[in-house]
Design a protein around this motif. Sequence first.
Motif, PDB file in Angstrom:
ATOM      1  N   SER A  46       0.861  -1.190   0.000  1.00  0.00           N
ATOM      2  CA  SER A  46       0.000   0.000   0.000  1.00  0.00           C
ATOM      3  C   SER A  46       0.891   1.231   0.000  1.00  0.00           C
ATOM      4  O   SER A  46       2.091   1.134   0.195  1.00  0.00           O
ATOM      5  CB  SER A  46      -0.814   0.072   1.292  1.00  0.00           C
ATOM      6  OG  SER A  46      -1.726  -0.949   1.393  1.00  0.00           O
ATOM      7  N   THR A  52      -2.410   8.368   1.061  1.00  0.00           N
ATOM      8  CA  THR A  52      -3.609   8.421   0.212  1.00  0.00           C
ATOM      9  C   THR A  52      -4.542   9.546   0.689  1.00  0.00           C
ATOM     10  O   THR A  52      -5.085  10.289  -0.123  1.00  0.00           O
ATOM     11  CB  THR A  52      -4.313   7.060   0.200  1.00  0.00           C
ATOM     12  OG1 THR A  52      -3.328   6.063  -0.101  1.00  0.00           O
ATOM     13  CG2 THR A  52      -5.413   6.993  -0.831  1.00  0.00           C
ATOM     14  N   GLU A  79       1.293   4.366  -4.093  1.00  0.00           N
ATOM     15  CA  GLU A  79       1.811   2.992  -4.151  1.00  0.00           C
ATOM     16  C   GLU A  79       3.087   2.929  -5.001  1.00  0.00           C
ATOM     17  O   GLU A  79       3.951   2.094  -4.775  1.00  0.00           O
ATOM     18  CB  GLU A  79       0.742   2.053  -4.699  1.00  0.00           C
ATOM     19  CG  GLU A  79      -0.234   1.486  -3.658  1.00  0.00           C
ATOM     20  CD  GLU A  79      -1.191   2.499  -3.047  1.00  0.00           C
ATOM     21  OE1 GLU A  79      -1.316   3.610  -3.592  1.00  0.00           O
ATOM     22  OE2 GLU A  79      -1.816   2.180  -2.013  1.00  0.00           O
ATOM     23  N   ARG A 155     -10.871   2.543  -1.391  1.00  0.00           N
ATOM     24  CA  ARG A 155      -9.998   2.610  -0.224  1.00  0.00           C
ATOM     25  C   ARG A 155      -9.768   1.234   0.365  1.00  0.00           C
ATOM     26  O   ARG A 155     -10.677   0.433   0.442  1.00  0.00           O
ATOM     27  CB  ARG A 155     -10.595   3.545   0.856  1.00  0.00           C
ATOM     28  CG  ARG A 155     -10.748   4.994   0.440  1.00  0.00           C
ATOM     29  CD  ARG A 155      -9.466   5.600  -0.090  1.00  0.00           C
ATOM     30  NE  ARG A 155      -8.318   5.517   0.771  1.00  0.00           N
ATOM     31  CZ  ARG A 155      -7.979   6.406   1.717  1.00  0.00           C
ATOM     32  NH1 ARG A 155      -8.738   7.457   1.897  1.00  0.00           N
ATOM     33  NH2 ARG A 155      -6.897   6.250   2.449  1.00  0.00           N
ATOM     34  N   GLY A 156      -8.538   0.971   0.738  1.00  0.00           N
ATOM     35  CA  GLY A 156      -8.198  -0.328   1.307  1.00  0.00           C
ATOM     36  C   GLY A 156      -8.017  -1.406   0.253  1.00  0.00           C
ATOM     37  O   GLY A 156      -7.854  -2.587   0.579  1.00  0.00           O
ATOM     38  N   GLY A 157      -8.008  -1.011  -1.014  1.00  0.00           N
ATOM     39  CA  GLY A 157      -8.044  -1.983  -2.106  1.00  0.00           C
ATOM     40  C   GLY A 157      -6.793  -2.834  -2.305  1.00  0.00           C
ATOM     41  O   GLY A 157      -6.845  -3.830  -3.042  1.00  0.00           O
ATOM     42  N   SER A 158      -5.699  -2.508  -1.633  1.00  0.00           N
ATOM     43  CA  SER A 158      -4.494  -3.332  -1.816  1.00  0.00           C
ATOM     44  C   SER A 158      -4.699  -4.769  -1.343  1.00  0.00           C
ATOM     45  O   SER A 158      -4.077  -5.692  -1.873  1.00  0.00           O
ATOM     46  CB  SER A 158      -3.314  -2.756  -1.039  1.00  0.00           C
ATOM     47  OG  SER A 158      -3.067  -1.459  -1.434  1.00  0.00           O
TER      48      SER A 158
END
Length: 412
Positions: A46, A52, A79, A155-158
Amino acid sequence: MNLNKAKLIVQKYGGTSVGSVERIKEVARRIELRKQEVDRIVVVVSAMAGETDRLISLAREMGDTPPLREQDVLLSSGEQVSVALLSMALTERGIKARSFLSFQLPIVTDERHAAAIIKDIRVEGLLHSLQEGEVAVVAGFQGLTPSGSITTLGRGGSDTTAVAFAAALDADYCEIYTDVEGIYTCDPQIHSFARKLKKISYEGMMELAGLGAKVLHNRCVELARKYNVKILVRSSFNNNEGTWVCEEEEDMEGALISGVTYKRGEVKISVLGVPDKPGVASLIFIPLAEMGINVDMIIQNIGRNKAADVTFTVPEEELEKALQAVQQVAAEIGAEGVDCDRNIAKVSIVGGGMRSNPGVASRMFQVLAREGINILMISTSEIKISCIIDVRYTELAVRILHDAFELGGNSV
Ligand code: ASP
Ligand code: MG
């Protein structure tokens, strides 16, 4: 599960794990250690913690609604920084490493900027890098549309990037490193008796994530279930055992309830005195759906005068939009009025054991009633029961439910 026997694993390090130069060096040290046990490691990272958010506020300084395509170009840079730095730190330790941005693989998504869905990922580049003995370091969260625009996964997509690679590479499992040690029976911040689970089923985890437990991106668990990717959630700040998220196993059934969660940030809207005629519900909800507003709980009560009250919850940030639409419909269908309540929270209990044990719901209601906590709405699924209550009682409700269902104590 034997952690040392794996041939290929995907590791994901979240923002706090790579939040500073020191942390990135520490992650490189950890990867070096694992490299002695595991042949091939793909690492997804991330952006550094807070980055972010910082980029989003920069975008907002250009205007209230920055074009999402350009916002994705901006956000994906977070990233890009961390994959480059981590690859440098690995190289510095004598570990061969190569960074990959989404367009270099590519990770193909649909066109939905800021909430893109992965459609296809190509792993040839990664396989080649692994073959060369390198650690492949992949930028999480970002993707590429077929027409060549950069996207982000939400959001938090990693987490989702990591699981998608674990599935595509048929990895032994996917380790998700974060700043908590695993999945707990409730938020350890609000109850000192919270207990770390050894395992939780995909289903249970999906419910927990959807109901407010913030450890994993919801879509990542969905994907893991679909492709049967085992996830190990653990901390990058110590070596303690984490929590496995995997298929439901027999020894999980012993637990009636696996956790209690809460979620704030939703509001309740009621349309009062709706004429009880076929089609009115669709008149209320179609405009909301068309605006992309996510409606969560819905209840309808028919009063004796043949008029109904329709009550539902939406995310706080959608309140104004939703109210406008609903007020218009209410006037058109001749409803008596529209009401809203911002001071609510959703408290839920989740557990596979509910399927075979009657009486769980009534116990939940009893526990809340004993403390004088009024239940405003209820919704249930096979493995969860949620109650909307006054936001003031959120923490109290979590604690008493956790105690009543005896979730503290020895690990399952
Ligand atoms: N950096 C992105 C975010 O903060 C993605 C992630 O952390 O998973 O949401
Ligand atoms: Mg994150």
